[in-house]
Write a protein that holds these residues in place. Structure first.
Motif, PDB file in Angstrom:
ATOM      1  N   ILE A  42       0.861  -1.183   0.000  1.00 27.55           N
ATOM      2  CA  ILE A  42       0.000   0.000   0.000  1.00 27.55           C
ATOM      3  C   ILE A  42       0.898   1.234   0.000  1.00 27.55           C
ATOM      4  O   ILE A  42       1.788   1.349   0.839  1.00 27.55           O
ATOM      5  CB  ILE A  42      -0.933   0.022   1.230  1.00 27.55           C
ATOM      6  CG1 ILE A  42      -1.881  -1.184   1.192  1.00 27.55           C
ATOM      7  CG2 ILE A  42      -1.704   1.342   1.294  1.00 27.55           C
ATOM      8  CD1 ILE A  42      -2.752  -1.331   2.432  1.00 27.55           C
ATOM      9  N   LEU A  43       0.655   2.131  -0.923  1.00 31.83           N
ATOM     10  CA  LEU A  43       1.409   3.376  -0.987  1.00 31.83           C
ATOM     11  C   LEU A  43       0.574   4.488  -0.362  1.00 31.83           C
ATOM     12  O   LEU A  43      -0.600   4.659  -0.691  1.00 31.83           O
ATOM     13  CB  LEU A  43       1.752   3.738  -2.436  1.00 31.83           C
ATOM     14  CG  LEU A  43       2.657   4.956  -2.595  1.00 31.83           C
ATOM     15  CD1 LEU A  43       4.061   4.674  -2.049  1.00 31.83           C
ATOM     16  CD2 LEU A  43       2.744   5.361  -4.065  1.00 31.83           C
ATOM     17  N   ALA A  44       1.180   5.238   0.548  1.00 34.66           N
ATOM     18  CA  ALA A  44       0.510   6.343   1.227  1.00 34.66           C
ATOM     19  C   ALA A  44       0.939   7.669   0.613  1.00 34.66           C
ATOM     20  O   ALA A  44       2.132   7.927   0.447  1.00 34.66           O
ATOM     21  CB  ALA A  44       0.858   6.330   2.718  1.00 34.66           C
TER      22      ALA A  44
ATOM     23  N   ALA B 280       2.526  -0.188  -6.635  1.00 34.33           N
ATOM     24  CA  ALA B 280       1.749  -0.491  -5.426  1.00 34.33           C
ATOM     25  C   ALA B 280       0.510  -1.309  -5.776  1.00 34.33           C
ATOM     26  O   ALA B 280      -0.013  -1.226  -6.891  1.00 34.33           O
ATOM     27  CB  ALA B 280       1.337   0.805  -4.735  1.00 34.33           C
ATOM     28  N   ASP B 281       0.045  -2.071  -4.803  1.00 33.04           N
ATOM     29  CA  ASP B 281      -1.191  -2.838  -4.984  1.00 33.04           C
ATOM     30  C   ASP B 281      -2.424  -2.000  -4.675  1.00 33.04           C
ATOM     31  O   ASP B 281      -3.507  -2.268  -5.185  1.00 33.04           O
ATOM     32  CB  ASP B 281      -1.181  -4.064  -4.067  1.00 33.04           C
ATOM     33  CG  ASP B 281      -0.044  -5.014  -4.395  1.00 33.04           C
ATOM     34  OD1 ASP B 281       0.120  -5.358  -5.591  1.00 33.04           O
ATOM     35  OD2 ASP B 281       0.683  -5.405  -3.467  1.00 33.04           O
ATOM     36  N   ALA B 282      -2.251  -1.008  -3.804  1.00 33.64           N
ATOM     37  CA  ALA B 282      -3.365  -0.150  -3.390  1.00 33.64           C
ATOM     38  C   ALA B 282      -2.789   1.188  -2.941  1.00 33.64           C
ATOM     39  O   ALA B 282      -1.584   1.322  -2.720  1.00 33.64           O
ATOM     40  CB  ALA B 282      -4.149  -0.807  -2.255  1.00 33.64           C
ATOM     41  N   LEU B 283      -3.678   2.149  -2.793  1.00 30.55           N
ATOM     42  CA  LEU B 283      -3.270   3.506  -2.439  1.00 30.55           C
ATOM     43  C   LEU B 283      -4.110   3.986  -1.256  1.00 30.55           C
ATOM     44  O   LEU B 283      -5.319   3.772  -1.216  1.00 30.55           O
ATOM     45  CB  LEU B 283      -3.522   4.404  -3.646  1.00 30.55           C
ATOM     46  CG  LEU B 283      -2.825   5.731  -3.754  1.00 30.55           C
ATOM     47  CD1 LEU B 283      -1.324   5.581  -3.706  1.00 30.55           C
ATOM     48  CD2 LEU B 283      -3.226   6.413  -5.055  1.00 30.55           C
ATOM     49  N   LEU B 284      -3.437   4.627  -0.290  1.00 29.41           N
ATOM     50  CA  LEU B 284      -4.120   5.203   0.855  1.00 29.41           C
ATOM     51  C   LEU B 284      -3.780   6.688   0.891  1.00 29.41           C
ATOM     52  O   LEU B 284      -2.618   7.060   1.032  1.00 29.41           O
ATOM     53  CB  LEU B 284      -3.686   4.515   2.150  1.00 29.41           C
ATOM     54  CG  LEU B 284      -4.383   4.950   3.435  1.00 29.41           C
ATOM     55  CD1 LEU B 284      -5.907   4.804   3.335  1.00 29.41           C
ATOM     56  CD2 LEU B 284      -3.855   4.145   4.623  1.00 29.41           C
ATOM     57  N   LEU B 285      -4.806   7.515   0.714  1.00 31.09           N
ATOM     58  CA  LEU B 285      -4.626   8.965   0.708  1.00 31.09           C
ATOM     59  C   LEU B 285      -4.943   9.525   2.091  1.00 31.09           C
ATOM     60  O   LEU B 285      -5.957   9.163   2.689  1.00 31.09           O
ATOM     61  CB  LEU B 285      -5.545   9.617  -0.324  1.00 31.09           C
ATOM     62  CG  LEU B 285      -5.463   9.093  -1.752  1.00 31.09           C
ATOM     63  CD1 LEU B 285      -6.404   9.882  -2.652  1.00 31.09           C
ATOM     64  CD2 LEU B 285      -4.046   9.128  -2.283  1.00 31.09           C
ATOM     65  N   PHE B 286      -4.088  10.416   2.561  1.00 28.61           N
ATOM     66  CA  PHE B 286      -4.270  11.103   3.842  1.00 28.61           C
ATOM     67  C   PHE B 286      -4.527  12.560   3.520  1.00 28.61           C
ATOM     68  O   PHE B 286      -3.630  13.266   3.053  1.00 28.61           O
ATOM     69  CB  PHE B 286      -3.019  10.964   4.712  1.00 28.61           C
ATOM     70  CG  PHE B 286      -2.795   9.554   5.173  1.00 28.61           C
ATOM     71  CD1 PHE B 286      -3.234   9.144   6.415  1.00 28.61           C
ATOM     72  CD2 PHE B 286      -2.156   8.633   4.353  1.00 28.61           C
ATOM     73  CE1 PHE B 286      -3.042   7.833   6.844  1.00 28.61           C
ATOM     74  CE2 PHE B 286      -1.953   7.333   4.768  1.00 28.61           C
ATOM     75  CZ  PHE B 286      -2.398   6.933   6.013  1.00 28.61           C
ATOM     76  N   SER B 287      -5.756  13.006   3.743  1.00 28.35           N
ATOM     77  CA  SER B 287      -6.119  14.356   3.334  1.00 28.35           C
ATOM     78  C   SER B 287      -6.528  15.259   4.482  1.00 28.35           C
ATOM     79  O   SER B 287      -7.516  14.995   5.166  1.00 28.35           O
ATOM     80  CB  SER B 287      -7.260  14.318   2.318  1.00 28.35           C
ATOM     81  OG  SER B 287      -7.534  15.625   1.861  1.00 28.35           O
ATOM     82  N   PRO B 288      -5.788  16.361   4.649  1.00 30.74           N
ATOM     83  CA  PRO B 288      -6.295  17.421   5.518  1.00 30.74           C
ATOM     84  C   PRO B 288      -7.372  18.170   4.737  1.00 30.74           C
ATOM     85  O   PRO B 288      -7.658  17.808   3.582  1.00 30.74           O
ATOM     86  CB  PRO B 288      -5.070  18.304   5.752  1.00 30.74           C
ATOM     87  CG  PRO B 288      -4.220  18.101   4.554  1.00 30.74           C
ATOM     88  CD  PRO B 288      -4.488  16.685   4.089  1.00 30.74           C
ATOM     89  N   GLU B 289      -7.947  19.172   5.345  1.00 26.15           N
ATOM     90  CA  GLU B 289      -8.963  19.966   4.658  1.00 26.15           C
ATOM     91  C   GLU B 289      -8.501  21.415   4.624  1.00 26.15           C
ATOM     92  O   GLU B 289      -8.245  22.011   5.663  1.00 26.15           O
ATOM     93  CB  GLU B 289     -10.302  19.856   5.392  1.00 26.15           C
ATOM     94  CG  GLU B 289     -11.450  20.467   4.634  1.00 26.15           C
ATOM     95  CD  GLU B 289     -12.788  20.057   5.242  1.00 26.15           C
ATOM     96  OE1 GLU B 289     -13.286  18.976   4.886  1.00 26.15           O
ATOM     97  OE2 GLU B 289     -13.281  20.805   6.091  1.00 26.15           O
TER      98      GLU B 289
END
Length: 185
Positions: free
Chosen positions: A5-7, A71-80
């Motif tokens: 998983i790529l962040a 990557a097999d999947a992606l995880l996004l970390f989003s502020p607002e």
């Protein structure tokens, strides 16, 4: 088989709470899951079709595409930021959406999580990020969410990895996202 998983973190600040949340994901990855934090979003130029030329794509953009492709999947970390997705994250999505119909996001399982100062934890930005990656061709895991409000006070003296509620929910998201690999394509 290890699920990779790529962040991607939508804040460039070194002490960002979303970066800390991504660091927690790296440390808490369940067995059989590896989470890598992509560095370099600050170096990716604003998307411009004039510079997105096969064989001559700017280095940081080409590296981003390669990392997401691997990557097999992606995880996004989003502020607002002002009620929406940060420019750096939107720009990354724009680069990953090309070439049209065959970008690095095509069919890739993606989840979006994050934390923000406000009382809703950045849900508007996370919804916008889900919309953008869906349009870019990703297989969005709408049910894998984590919105942590009041980040400035909640994480004032505690790193997210030391918050039991956050870590339990983050591990659930990671396991759920890993479970989507091979299903989304």
């Amino acid at each position: 088989m290890t699920v990779r998983i790529l962040a991607l973190v939508g804040s460039l600040r070194a002490a960002s709470h979303n970066r800390q949340l991504a660091e927690a994901a790296v440390r808490l990855a369940p067995e059989g899951v590896e989470v890598a934090l992509h560095e370099g979003l600050a170096s990716v130029p604003f998307y411009n079709e004039d510079v997105d030329v096969e064989g001559d794509v700017p280095g940081a953009a080409a590296e981003l595409r390669r990392a997401v492709g691997d990557a097999d999947a992606l995880l996004l970390f989003s502020p607002e930021y002002n009620g929406t997705i940060p420019a750096v994250l939107k720009n990354a999505i724009d680069w990953l959406s090309r070439p049209f119909g065959a970008g690095a996001l095509s069919g890739k399982p993606v989840a979006v999580v994050g934390t923000a100062f406000g009382q809703y934890g950045g849900v508007w930005a996370q919804d916008e990020a889900r919309k953008a990656v869906r349009i870019a061709g990703a297989a969005v895991a709408d049910d894998l969410t984590l919105s942590i409000p009041a980040s400035v006070t909640r994480f004032a003296e505690t790193h997210p990895v030391d918050d039991a509620e956050v870590t339990a929910r983050l591990v659930e998201v990671l396991a759920g996202l890993a479970g989507r690999v091979g299903v989304a394509a």
